[in-house]
Design an enzyme around this catalytic site. Structure first.
Site, mmCIF file in Angstrom:
data_model
loop_
_atom_site.group_PDB
_atom_site.id
_atom_site.type_symbol
_atom_site.label_atom_id
_atom_site.label_comp_id
_atom_site.label_asym_id
_atom_site.label_seq_id
_atom_site.Cartn_x
_atom_site.Cartn_y
_atom_site.Cartn_z
ATOM 1 N N CYS A 1 0.885 -1.167 0.000
ATOM 2 C CA CYS A 1 0.000 0.000 0.000
ATOM 3 C C CYS A 1 0.917 1.210 0.000
ATOM 4 O O CYS A 1 1.520 1.533 1.023
ATOM 5 C CB CYS A 1 -0.904 0.005 1.226
ATOM 6 S SG CYS A 1 -1.809 1.558 1.407
ATOM 7 N N CYS B 1 -0.494 4.343 2.335
ATOM 8 C CA CYS B 1 -0.536 4.264 3.804
ATOM 9 C C CYS B 1 -0.173 2.856 4.242
ATOM 10 O O CYS B 1 0.965 2.446 4.085
ATOM 11 C CB CYS B 1 -1.893 4.720 4.348
ATOM 12 S SG CYS B 1 -3.336 4.084 3.470
ATOM 13 N N SER B 2 -1.131 2.088 4.784
ATOM 14 C CA SER B 2 -0.794 0.739 5.236
ATOM 15 C C SER B 2 -1.995 -0.189 5.129
ATOM 16 O O SER B 2 -2.211 -1.022 5.987
ATOM 17 C CB SER B 2 -0.270 0.778 6.662
ATOM 18 O OG SER B 2 -1.256 1.346 7.509
ATOM 19 N N CYS B 3 -2.798 -0.026 4.062
ATOM 20 C CA CYS B 3 -3.979 -0.871 3.867
ATOM 21 C C CYS B 3 -3.550 -2.337 3.814
ATOM 22 O O CYS B 3 -2.578 -2.685 3.143
ATOM 23 C CB CYS B 3 -4.707 -0.497 2.588
ATOM 24 S SG CYS B 3 -5.344 1.183 2.632
#
Lengths: 94, 222
Positions: B122, B125-127
């Site tokens: 991702c 961000c940090s999906c």
């Protein structure tokens, strides 16, 4: 909601400068890819992030790019690809 | 957290510079978002919309998820072609049999084959498919992984110790919007006739992110 693009269609990602909670990363803007699939309609994240309902919903697609389209000096195989989700209002026919 | 940190020595102390201070000091003022979250949470509780216990339970539920759950799903997909087809095409329904509800997200399962190796990142961000794999590893959220996985995936895979044959295509998935991704690793050779429980032992977290392959039978011996 009707999808403007179909799998296999060539599309260009719009290259516009837009502040806020935009889910279109800069590295794909202005690049040309192919619709891999229609994901469905989702609330618009650009509005959702600032306290709105996200209406009207936006059609979301997965777009497939050749890595060589994204990076001039990509040194993997020519067949290598990248797939990413792009909302319809960021797409133009190519 | 207390600034003084009395430090009762009832534990073994590793030899590092400590200077009598806690390792991580809460020196920074809280973020605006934290203050806002606290205010909203307290209001919701005060008005009886939700209770403190609801919040605690929700955190407990989220944090109870871990890669063992994903491994069970992969093992079933390997063992049961009908389940695999459902997982690939109607993942919502397949996940329900494991009591998993991804809503409002959807799970997109991508399959590794002889021809294709998939990996997930991702960049924004940090999906991460938390309902299936739990909390993402720290490196998954780091800027270097996020920027390099899309730019030079083969070099990144090599640094993870994963050799991708020259003839294989590498397909990177940027998890940037409403889907979450799970890699279905290739079923290792020499596992014919194995049941789901045995198969699940071969499925690691990293193989479901796509930075490695599943373990081989030899790797889980003894």
């Amino acid at each position: 909601m009707e999808a403007r693009f179909q799998p296999g269609d060539r599309v260009r990602i719009l290259d516009r400068d837009q502040p806020g909670h935009v889910r279109t990363p800069i590295y794909v803007r202005g690049k040309t890819g192919v619709i891999e699939r229609i994901v469905g309609s989702f609330p618009n994240p650009e509005l959702l992030a600032v306290g709105h309902s996200g209406l009207p919903y936006k059609m979301l697609y997965r777009v497939n790019f050749a890595q060589s389209e994204l990076w001039d000096d990509y040194d993997g195989k020519p067949e290598d690809t990248l797939e990413i989700e792009i909302y319809e209002h960021w797409l133009a026919p190519a | 957290m207390s600034e003084t940190h009395e430090h009762a020595h009832d534990h073994e102390h590793p030899p590092h510079a400590h200077d009598g201070k806690p390792i991580q000091e809460d020196a920074l003022p809280p973020l605006e978002a934290h203050v806002l979250e606290t205010a909203v949470r307290e209001l919701l509780i005060e008005k009886g919309v939700i209770s403190s216990d609801d919040i605690r339970r929700s955190i407990e539920e989220r944090e109870s998820r871990n890669p063992a759950l994903g491994a069970k799903i992969v093992a079933r997909a390997w063992a049961d072609p009908e389940f695999k087809s459902k997982l690939m095409n109607e993942s919502d329904e397949a996940l329900l049999t494991f009591g998993i509800n991804m809503s409002p997200m959807e799970l997109c399962v991508v399959e590794n084959t002889q021809e294709v190796h998939n990996m997930v990142v991702c960049t924004l961000c940090s999906c991460y498919p938390r309902p299936v794999l739990g909390i993402p590893p720290a490196w998954y959220k780091r800027r270097d992984y996020r920027s390099r996985a899309v730019r030079e995936p083969r070099a990144v895979l090599q640094e993870f110790g994963t050799q991708i044959p020259e003839a294989k295509q590498v397909r990177v998935h940027d998890s940037n919007a409403d889907l979450r991704y799970l890699v279905l690793p290739q079923r290792p050779d020499g596992t014919e006739g194995w049941d789901e429980e045995q198969l699940a032992k071969l499925v690691t977290r990293d193989s479901m992110i796509g930075v490695s392959d599943a373990l081989t039978p030899a790797e889980i011996e003894d």
